[in-house]
Design a protein around this motif. Sequence first.
Motif, PDB file in Angstrom:
ATOM      1  N   GLU A   1       0.836  -1.213   0.000  1.00  0.00           N
ATOM      2  CA  GLU A   1       0.000   0.000   0.000  1.00  0.00           C
ATOM      3  C   GLU A   1       0.867   1.258   0.000  1.00  0.00           C
ATOM      4  O   GLU A   1       0.478   2.293  -0.512  1.00  0.00           O
ATOM      5  N   THR A   2       2.029   1.169   0.669  1.00  0.00           N
ATOM      6  CA  THR A   2       2.904   2.334   0.778  1.00  0.00           C
ATOM      7  C   THR A   2       3.597   2.540  -0.585  1.00  0.00           C
ATOM      8  O   THR A   2       3.540   1.656  -1.445  1.00  0.00           O
ATOM      9  N   ALA A   3       4.263   3.676  -0.750  1.00  0.00           N
ATOM     10  CA  ALA A   3       4.876   3.976  -2.052  1.00  0.00           C
ATOM     11  C   ALA A   3       6.136   3.135  -2.273  1.00  0.00           C
ATOM     12  O   ALA A   3       6.976   3.046  -1.382  1.00  0.00           O
ATOM     13  N   ASP A   4       6.279   2.553  -3.458  1.00  0.00           N
ATOM     14  CA  ASP A   4       7.556   1.879  -3.757  1.00  0.00           C
ATOM     15  C   ASP A   4       8.541   2.856  -4.394  1.00  0.00           C
ATOM     16  O   ASP A   4       9.725   2.567  -4.543  1.00  0.00           O
ATOM     17  N   THR A   5       8.028   4.023  -4.758  1.00  0.00           N
ATOM     18  CA  THR A   5       8.851   5.071  -5.360  1.00  0.00           C
ATOM     19  C   THR A   5       8.392   6.390  -4.740  1.00  0.00           C
ATOM     20  O   THR A   5       7.202   6.721  -4.834  1.00  0.00           O
ATOM     21  N   GLN A   6       9.290   7.092  -4.068  1.00  0.00           N
ATOM     22  CA  GLN A   6       8.825   8.296  -3.351  1.00  0.00           C
ATOM     23  C   GLN A   6       9.957   9.304  -3.194  1.00  0.00           C
ATOM     24  O   GLN A   6      11.118   8.934  -2.983  1.00  0.00           O
ATOM     25  N   ALA A   7       9.583  10.576  -3.302  1.00  0.00           N
ATOM     26  CA  ALA A   7      10.525  11.672  -3.032  1.00  0.00           C
ATOM     27  C   ALA A   7       9.848  12.631  -2.060  1.00  0.00           C
ATOM     28  O   ALA A   7       8.648  12.899  -2.184  1.00  0.00           O
ATOM     29  N   VAL A   8      10.599  13.106  -1.080  1.00  0.00           N
ATOM     30  CA  VAL A   8      10.063  14.080  -0.114  1.00  0.00           C
ATOM     31  C   VAL A   8      11.054  15.236  -0.051  1.00  0.00           C
ATOM     32  O   VAL A   8      12.270  15.016  -0.024  1.00  0.00           O
ATOM     33  N   THR A   9      10.527  16.452  -0.021  1.00  0.00           N
ATOM     34  CA  THR A   9      11.385  17.623   0.200  1.00  0.00           C
ATOM     35  C   THR A   9      10.928  18.336   1.464  1.00  0.00           C
ATOM     36  O   THR A   9       9.756  18.722   1.588  1.00  0.00           O
ATOM     37  N   TYR A  10      11.863  18.456   2.413  1.00  0.00           N
ATOM     38  CA  TYR A  10      11.624  19.221   3.641  1.00  0.00           C
ATOM     39  C   TYR A  10      12.389  20.537   3.476  1.00  0.00           C
ATOM     40  O   TYR A  10      13.620  20.507   3.324  1.00  0.00           O
ATOM     41  N   ASP A  11      11.679  21.657   3.543  1.00  0.00           N
ATOM     42  CA  ASP A  11      12.346  22.958   3.412  1.00  0.00           C
ATOM     43  C   ASP A  11      12.529  23.541   4.810  1.00  0.00           C
ATOM     44  O   ASP A  11      11.550  23.812   5.511  1.00  0.00           O
ATOM     45  N   PHE A  12      13.797  23.685   5.222  1.00  0.00           N
ATOM     46  CA  PHE A  12      14.081  24.210   6.565  1.00  0.00           C
ATOM     47  C   PHE A  12      14.354  25.720   6.548  1.00  0.00           C
ATOM     48  O   PHE A  12      14.814  26.272   7.534  1.00  0.00           O
ATOM     49  N   GLY A  13      14.082  26.361   5.414  1.00  0.00           N
ATOM     50  CA  GLY A  13      14.254  27.817   5.377  1.00  0.00           C
ATOM     51  C   GLY A  13      15.626  28.217   4.877  1.00  0.00           C
ATOM     52  O   GLY A  13      15.746  29.147   4.085  1.00  0.00           O
ATOM     53  N   ASN A  14      16.684  27.531   5.310  1.00  0.00           N
ATOM     54  CA  ASN A  14      18.015  27.854   4.781  1.00  0.00           C
ATOM     55  C   ASN A  14      18.694  26.646   4.138  1.00  0.00           C
ATOM     56  O   ASN A  14      19.817  26.743   3.668  1.00  0.00           O
ATOM     57  N   PHE A  15      18.046  25.500   4.155  1.00  0.00           N
ATOM     58  CA  PHE A  15      18.546  24.348   3.388  1.00  0.00           C
ATOM     59  C   PHE A  15      17.395  23.388   3.111  1.00  0.00           C
ATOM     60  O   PHE A  15      16.366  23.419   3.806  1.00  0.00           O
ATOM     61  N   LEU A  16      17.573  22.569   2.087  1.00  0.00           N
ATOM     62  CA  LEU A  16      16.580  21.533   1.770  1.00  0.00           C
ATOM     63  C   LEU A  16      17.083  20.187   2.257  1.00  0.00           C
ATOM     64  O   LEU A  16      18.260  19.857   2.076  1.00  0.00           O
ATOM     65  N   LEU A  17      16.198  19.431   2.880  1.00  0.00           N
ATOM     66  CA  LEU A  17      16.492  18.041   3.229  1.00  0.00           C
ATOM     67  C   LEU A  17      15.628  17.178   2.320  1.00  0.00           C
ATOM     68  O   LEU A  17      14.405  17.354   2.274  1.00  0.00           O
ATOM     69  N   GLU A  18      16.275  16.289   1.567  1.00  0.00           N
ATOM     70  CA  GLU A  18      15.511  15.465   0.620  1.00  0.00           C
ATOM     71  C   GLU A  18      15.576  13.994   1.013  1.00  0.00           C
ATOM     72  O   GLU A  18      16.630  13.507   1.452  1.00  0.00           O
ATOM     73  N   TRP A  19      14.468  13.301   0.855  1.00  0.00           N
ATOM     74  CA  TRP A  19      14.421  11.841   0.984  1.00  0.00           C
ATOM     75  C   TRP A  19      14.008  11.288  -0.367  1.00  0.00           C
ATOM     76  O   TRP A  19      13.122  11.833  -1.026  1.00  0.00           O
ATOM     77  N   ASP A  20      14.637  10.186  -0.778  1.00  0.00           N
ATOM     78  CA  ASP A  20      14.336   9.590  -2.077  1.00  0.00           C
ATOM     79  C   ASP A  20      14.423   8.079  -1.911  1.00  0.00           C
ATOM     80  O   ASP A  20      15.451   7.580  -1.461  1.00  0.00           O
ATOM     81  N   HIS A  21      13.336   7.355  -2.193  1.00  0.00           N
ATOM     82  CA  HIS A  21      13.469   5.896  -2.119  1.00  0.00           C
ATOM     83  C   HIS A  21      12.900   5.193  -3.348  1.00  0.00           C
ATOM     84  O   HIS A  21      12.033   5.709  -4.043  1.00  0.00           O
ATOM     85  N   ALA A  22      13.447   3.991  -3.558  1.00  0.00           N
ATOM     86  CA  ALA A  22      12.987   3.138  -4.651  1.00  0.00           C
ATOM     87  C   ALA A  22      13.084   1.696  -4.174  1.00  0.00           C
ATOM     88  O   ALA A  22      14.136   1.271  -3.693  1.00  0.00           O
TER      89      ALA A  22
END
Length: 409
Positions: free
Chosen positions: A257-278
Amino acid sequence: MRAETSANDKISVALIGCHGMGWYNLTDFLKVPETECIALCDVDQGVLNDKATQLQKLTGKKVSLFSDYRKVLDDRNIDAVIIGTPDHWHCLMTVDACSAGKDVYVEKPLANSIGECDAMLSAARRHSRVVQVGQQQRSGQHWQDAIATVKSGKLGTIRKVKTWGYFGYGSAQPRVPDSGVPAGVDYDMWLGPAPSRPFNKNRFHGSWRFFWDQGGGLLTDWGVHLLDIPLLAMGVTVPRSITSSGGIYSYPNNAIETADTQAVTYDFGNFLLEWDHAGGISRGQYGRHYGIAFIGNNGTLVINREGWEILPEMDNDKPRMEALPLQPPDKADHEKHVANFIDCVKTRKQPICDVEFGRNSAVLAHMGNVAYRTGNKLYWNEQSRNFGPDEKANALLKPSYRAPWKFPG
Ligand SMILES: NC(=O)c1ccc[n+]([C@@H]2O[C@H](COP(=O)([O-])OP(=O)(O)OC[C@H]3O[C@@H](n4cnc5c(N)ncnc54)[C@H](O)[C@@H]3O)[C@@H](O)[C@H]2O)c1
């Protein structure tokens, strides 16, 4: 915890949820000389008996066996519990253990929702319990060295931190029909507060992590480990906004049910934190199937459990900082993590991955899944601990518990 426990006493532990990681945890607990295991608990009699036999071989002792964790908590001889169940059980068991006066080593992710994580932090504080979360990377020396390097500022301005996990197992298994509950399994107790579902082997031991009732897919399974390190190194907790996209793109006929392919962007205001899974493949970035890259103006620090290195930025042939070749990993991180917990049980100090740190990285992972499931760009309101006026996202803050289980007050 026994009132009379002193710094010289043995610490008696019980393991709840014995199949995979719970058992692995226990084997490292047994390496700490002042620790003894006196009880095992599991809702699968086959697993329980098998682990009881293995434990007797290791220690020469027979231990008490339980199928209901509440009986474990009633035993006044038990100082601490290790919780190695699927994620949907972590909250109730931890809250109940804290209120029974036990210290807790609970597996990551801290819980299966943001609201449950918050309830666990309150319970730990209310009952003054030591709660260590199983994010063992924090105890590894090479992780600590890399974090110190990030904090030193040598990498220059860090505008982006990438985290990624490309894992073969992450595309789940081919579907199979529902079937009868295997002999010796108390399936109702396995489900616990989660909704009732017919038994299916693909939602059971190990593979529950790809179903929302029990887990959050690769983002909560691996994401909490990998997101934890940037939180620590960058000294942040809450992003300004969260967006996510993805889907079940690789094996649509598998049981997931969960994503087998996913990207997340967290914007902390002065840098981006990215998560990427496959899921289903294992070629990630920087030649590593999972890891973290801190991308600074002077160079990029890349790290995972196999080691860390610094790749400098180049101005023509001139590096902006000194390159660091691959540094060896600290493979004893898990043993140290367990030993740190036992030390804190005795000294009442805060463990290296205290419940609040586990809460922060689990919440970050869940925020990514809420963004994915709603399709909304999310803004977190720290004061009300919700997504402000976003009712669709707020509806996913905590699950409805199935009677007779009640969400901890
Ligand atoms: N720290 C790490 O590196 C790491 C690695 C793997 C897994 N984990 C975590 O460990 C936990 C367990 O994962 P797993 O892969 O071992 O799962 P698993 O499904 O293999 O094992 C879970 C066990 O819990 C038992 N269980 C379920 N409900 C129970 C209940 N009510 N009372 C007693 N026992 C119950 C099951 O019967 C099973 O034996 C998860 O939270 C997972 O995220 C952490």
